[in-house]
Design a protein around this motif. Structure first.
Motif, short mmCIF file in Angstrom:
data_model
loop_
_atom_site.label_atom_id
_atom_site.label_comp_id
_atom_site.label_asym_id
_atom_site.label_seq_id
_atom_site.Cartn_x
_atom_site.Cartn_y
_atom_site.Cartn_z
N PRO A 41 41.31 55.29 3.29
CA PRO A 41 40.28 54.29 2.97
C PRO A 41 40.84 52.98 2.43
CG PRO A 41 40.25 56.09 1.37
CD PRO A 41 41.18 56.50 2.45
N HIS A 42 40.25 51.88 2.89
CA HIS A 42 40.56 50.53 2.42
C HIS A 42 39.23 49.84 2.10
CE1 HIS A 42 44.18 51.52 4.68
NE2 HIS A 42 44.80 50.45 4.21
N ILE A 43 39.29 48.84 1.23
CA ILE A 43 38.11 48.02 0.95
C ILE A 43 38.34 46.61 1.49
CG2 ILE A 43 36.79 46.87 -0.88
CD1 ILE A 43 36.89 49.35 -2.51
N ALA A 44 37.35 46.08 2.17
CA ALA A 44 37.44 44.72 2.69
C ALA A 44 37.18 43.73 1.55
CB ALA A 44 36.44 44.51 3.82
N PHE A 64 36.19 40.27 7.51
CA PHE A 64 37.39 40.37 8.34
C PHE A 64 37.00 40.60 9.80
CE2 PHE A 64 40.97 42.43 10.42
CZ PHE A 64 42.05 41.71 9.94
N PRO A 65 37.47 39.72 10.71
CA PRO A 65 37.12 39.90 12.13
C PRO A 65 37.92 41.04 12.75
CG PRO A 65 38.59 38.01 11.85
CD PRO A 65 38.27 38.51 10.47
N LEU A 66 37.31 42.20 12.85
CA LEU A 66 37.99 43.37 13.40
C LEU A 66 38.17 43.23 14.91
CD1 LEU A 66 39.15 46.18 12.66
CD2 LEU A 66 36.90 47.13 13.20
N THR A 67 37.12 42.75 15.58
CA THR A 67 37.18 42.47 17.02
C THR A 67 36.52 41.11 17.25
OG1 THR A 67 35.04 43.50 17.51
CG2 THR A 67 36.98 44.94 17.52
N GLU A 68 36.52 40.67 18.49
CA GLU A 68 35.87 39.40 18.80
C GLU A 68 34.37 39.45 18.56
OE1 GLU A 68 36.78 38.19 22.74
OE2 GLU A 68 38.94 37.94 22.37
N SER A 69 33.79 40.65 18.66
CA SER A 69 32.33 40.76 18.56
C SER A 69 31.85 41.33 17.22
CB SER A 69 31.80 41.64 19.69
OG SER A 69 32.35 42.95 19.60
N TYR A 70 32.79 41.80 16.36
CA TYR A 70 32.34 42.39 15.10
C TYR A 70 33.24 41.99 13.94
CZ TYR A 70 30.63 45.57 11.56
OH TYR A 70 30.10 46.07 10.39
N THR A 71 32.59 41.55 12.86
CA THR A 71 33.28 41.19 11.63
C THR A 71 32.89 42.17 10.53
OG1 THR A 71 33.39 38.84 12.17
CG2 THR A 71 33.57 39.42 9.85
N ILE A 72 33.88 42.81 9.92
CA ILE A 72 33.62 43.74 8.82
C ILE A 72 33.12 42.96 7.62
CG2 ILE A 72 34.68 45.35 7.19
CD1 ILE A 72 36.60 46.17 9.39
N PRO A 73 31.98 43.34 7.04
CA PRO A 73 31.45 42.59 5.90
C PRO A 73 32.28 42.80 4.63
CG PRO A 73 30.09 44.50 6.33
CD PRO A 73 31.09 44.44 7.44
N LYS A 74 32.27 41.82 3.78
CA LYS A 74 32.97 41.92 2.49
C LYS A 74 32.43 43.11 1.70
CE LYS A 74 33.79 39.33 -1.80
NZ LYS A 74 33.58 38.04 -2.51
N GLY A 75 33.34 43.87 1.09
CA GLY A 75 32.94 45.01 0.27
C GLY A 75 32.81 46.31 1.02
N ALA A 76 32.90 46.28 2.34
CA ALA A 76 32.80 47.52 3.13
C ALA A 76 34.02 48.41 2.86
CB ALA A 76 32.70 47.21 4.61
N ILE A 77 33.80 49.72 2.87
CA ILE A 77 34.92 50.67 2.80
C ILE A 77 35.27 51.06 4.23
CG2 ILE A 77 35.77 52.87 1.91
CD1 ILE A 77 33.77 52.71 -0.32
N VAL A 78 36.53 50.83 4.58
CA VAL A 78 36.98 51.02 5.96
C VAL A 78 37.89 52.24 6.02
CG1 VAL A 78 38.14 49.93 7.91
CG2 VAL A 78 36.85 48.53 6.29
N PHE A 79 37.63 53.13 6.98
CA PHE A 79 38.38 54.39 7.09
C PHE A 79 39.15 54.44 8.41
CE2 PHE A 79 35.07 55.39 4.05
CZ PHE A 79 35.68 56.26 3.15
#
Length: 514
Positions: free
Chosen positions: A378-381, A385-400
Motif C-alpha cells: 500500500p501507498h498513499i497518493a 497523480f496521472p496513473l494513465t492518460e484517462s485516469y488520475t488518482i485522487p489525492k489521499g487515495a490508498i493505492v495497492f
C-alpha cells in the motif's frame, strides 16, 4: 402547551439530525463516485464503513473481487472504499512499477500497512524517502555483505535444526497432524532475534519480546480503534516496548564493538560502521553522524524484524505445501542437497555449498514468485497523480500495487509451479524481471532479499533432507488466508518423522558468538 412545544422541539431536532446524516451519506457517495470515475468498482458503498467489514471478515475474497474487477476492463485496476478511504487496486505490472518508481513527497508515500503510521510511528524506515532514505540504506548495506551473510547463515541453520527436531518430536507424540504456521513463526522469531541482536537479548528479555510481538501481530489484523484494552492499542504499546528493547541491544553492541571484537550478529556489523562514522565526525568537528542514536537504530531494527518475520513464515509454509504437492521437485532437491552436504558430516552448510545448490535456489525463488508473501504494497497518493492518460488518482487515495497479480503475468505458464523457469537455460528471472515483484521495486526494494532467500534455501535443504513429511490434505487446505501475509488456509497441517539416520551435531549458537 409546554410539553407539546418540548415534544415538537425534540421531534424537530431529530428530523434535522436525520436530514443532516442523509446529506452526509449523499455527499460521501457523490465523492466516492467522482473519485471512481469510469474505473470498475462498487456502484454503492456502505456509509462511513465502506467495505471494511468484508475486508476484515474475508480478505481473500475481498482482494479476489478487486482482481476480477481489474481484469474486467482494459484499465488493469479497480476501486473501492474503506472507512473513509478511497482505494485503488492495481493489477497491471507496468502501472505497479509506475507507483514504485514515484515514491516521493509530491507523489506516493509507502505505508506498508493501511494504518501503519499509527502502529510503527512517523520515523519508520518505510516512510522515509529522498536523500535521507538513500543515506540510511547506504549505512544498512554493510549488514548484508558476503561476510555478514556467512555469519548469519551459520546461525540460521543451527536454529532451524533445533526447531525441526522439536517439530518432529511434537508430531510423533500425537496421532493427528500438526499445523506449522505458529511453529514456523516462532522459529523465525527465534532466528531474527539471534541474527539481528544475538547475545544482547537474554532469556527473560526474549520471553517479553515474544509476548509483545504476538500482541503486535494480533493488532495488525484489527481495525485502528485506539482505545485502552483494544487489540490495536495493545499492539501500538507493544511496538514501543519492542523498539525500546532493541535500542538497549544497540547500546550493548556499541560497547562491545568499541573493544574491536569480532561481529557476531547483524547489529554488530551495523555498529562497526556507525562507530567509525561517529569517530570520524568527532575528529573533523562535524555534527554527530545521522541515524546513529540507540533509539533510532532500535526503530530500524524493528523494521527489519517486521519485514523478516511474517514474510519469511509465509514462504516457509508454502515451500512445505508446494514440495508435498510436487514430489518430483522434492526428489530433485533431496538429490542435489545430498550431493554437496551430508547430515552425518556434522558440518554447517557453507556459503560455497549454498551456491552449488542451484536447483534448490530456483525452488526458493519459485516459491516466492508463486506465493509472494506480501501480496500488496500500500501507498498513499500525496497529490493527484496521472496513473494513465484517462485516469488520475485522487489525492489521499490508498493505492495497492499487487505483487501477487504481477507474478502471474509474463512468465511462461505462470499458473504452474515450475522451478526450472529460474534455471540458467531459461532465465525467466531476467526475461520477466519486471514481473518479479515479491521484493518490491524502486527505491524501497527490499534491502535484505539475499538474506531472506538464503533463509528459505537453508530451510528447504534441511527440511527436505532431514525430515519425511506428508500434508494432511483436506478440502480447501491450500486456499490462501491472510494473516497478514498469506499462508495455506489450514496453517499447513503435516505429519512429520525423522528421515536421516541421525541429525547433524551443529555447534551451539553461544559457541559461535563468543
Amino acid at each position: 402547551m409546554t410539553p407539546l412545544l418540548s415534544s415538537f422541539s425534540l421531534t424537530d431536532i431529530a428530523s434535522y439530525l436525520v436530514c443532516f446524516l442523509l446529506l452526509l451519506i449523499l455527499l460521501e457517495q457523490i465523492s466516492y463516485l467522482a473519485k471512481k470515475s469510469s474505473i470498475p468498482g462498487p456502484s454503492f458503498v456502505v456509509p462511513f464503513l465502506g467495505n471494511a467489514i468484508p475486508l476484515v471478515r474475508n480478505p481473500t475474497n475481498f482482494w479476489d473481487l478487486q482482481s476480477s474487477l481489474a481484469k474486467s476492463t482494459p484499465f488493469g485496476f479497480s476501486a473501492n472504499y474503506i472507512i473513509g478511504n478511497f482505494i485503488v487496486f492495481i493489477r497491471d505490472t507496468e502501472l505497479s512499477h509506475k507507483v514504485f518508481a514515484n515514491v516521493r513527497p509530491d507523489a506516493f508515500h509507502l505505508v506498508g500497512h493501511p494504518f501503519g503510521k499509527k502502529l510503527f510511528g512517523e520515523h519508520n524506515l518505510i516512510y522515509m524517502m529522498g536523500q535521507e532514505h538513500k543515506n540510511l540504506r547506504r549505512r544498512i548495506a554493510p549488514n548484508f555483505t558476503p561476510k555478514a551473510l556467512s555469519t548469519y547463515t551459520a546461525l540460521q541453520q543451527i536454529i532451524i535444526l533445533d526447531h525441526l527436531k522439536s517439530w518432529v518430536a511434537k508430531s510423533q507424540t500425537q496421532t493427528d497432524s500438526i499445523p506449522l504456521r505458529i511453529l514456523a513463526r516462532d522459529m523465525n522469531l527465534d532466528t531474527s532475534q539471534t541474527v539481528f541482536v544475538g547475545p544482547y537479548l537474554g532469556l527473560k528479555a526474549r520471553e517479553r519480546f515474544e509476548r509483545d510481538y504476538f500482541l503486535f501481530n494480533v493488532g495488525l489484523m484489527k481495525l485502528p480503534i485506539d482505545f485502552p484494552g483494544t487489540a490495536f492499542r495493545n499492539a501500538r504499546l507493544a511496538v514501543d516496548r519492542l523498539i525500546e528493547t532493541l535500542a538497549t541491544c544497540t547500546e550493548m553492541s556499541k560497547t562491545r564493538m568499541q573493544k574491536r571484537e569480532e561481529p557476531s550478529c547483524l547489529i554488530d556489523y551495523w555498529m562497526q560502521e556507525t562507530l567509525r562514522e561517529i569517530e570520524e565526525a568527532k575528529l573533523t568537528g562535524e555534527p554527530a553522524a545521522p541515524f546513529s542514536t540507540d533509539a533510532e537504530i532500535g526503530g530500524y531494527l524493528f523494521d527489519f524484524l517486521f519485514a523478516a518475520q511474517d514474510a519469511s513464515t509465509s514462504s516457509l509454509l508454502w515451500a512445505v505445501a508446494l514440495l508435498d504437492s510436487h514430489p518430483e521437485v522434492l526428489a530433485k532437491v533431496r538429490a542435489e542437497v545430498e550431493g554437496v552436504w551430508s547430515p552425518e558430516s556434522d558440518e554447517l552448510i557453507t556459503a560455497e555449498m549454498l551456491r552449488e545448490m542451484k536447483y534448490t535456489q530456483a525452488v526458493a525463488r519459485e516459491v516466492v514468485r508463486f506465493r509472494p508473501p506480501a501480496t500488496l504494497v500500500p501507498h498513499i497518493a500525496a497529490e493527484r497523480f496521472p496513473l494513465t492518460e484517462s485516469y488520475t488518482i485522487p489525492k489521499g487515495a490508498i493505492v495497492f500495487p499487487s505483487a501477487f497479480e504481477s507474478s502471474f503475468q509474463g512468465f511462461s505458464e505462470p499458473e504452474r509451479f515450475d522451478p526450472e523457469r529460474f534455471s540458467e537455460e531459461r532465465q525467466e528471472d531476467q526475461v520477466f524481471k519486471r514481473n518479479f515483484l515479491a521484493f518490491g521495486a524502486g527505491p524501497h526494494q527490499c534491502v535484505g532479499q539475499r538474506y531472506a532467500l538464503n533463509h528459505l534455501v537453508l530451510f528447504i535443504a534441511l527440511f527436505a533432507t532431514l525430515i519425511n513429511f506428508k500434508r494432511d490434505r483436506r478440502d480447501g487446505c491450500d486456499e490462501i488466508a491472510y494473516v497478514p501475509t498469506i499462508c495455506p488456509k489450514d496453517d499447513c497441517r503435516v505429519f512429520l518423522s525423522q528421515r536421516c539416520t541421525r541429525y547433524p551435531s551443529f555447534p551451539a549458537v553461544e559457541d559461535l558468538m563468543k
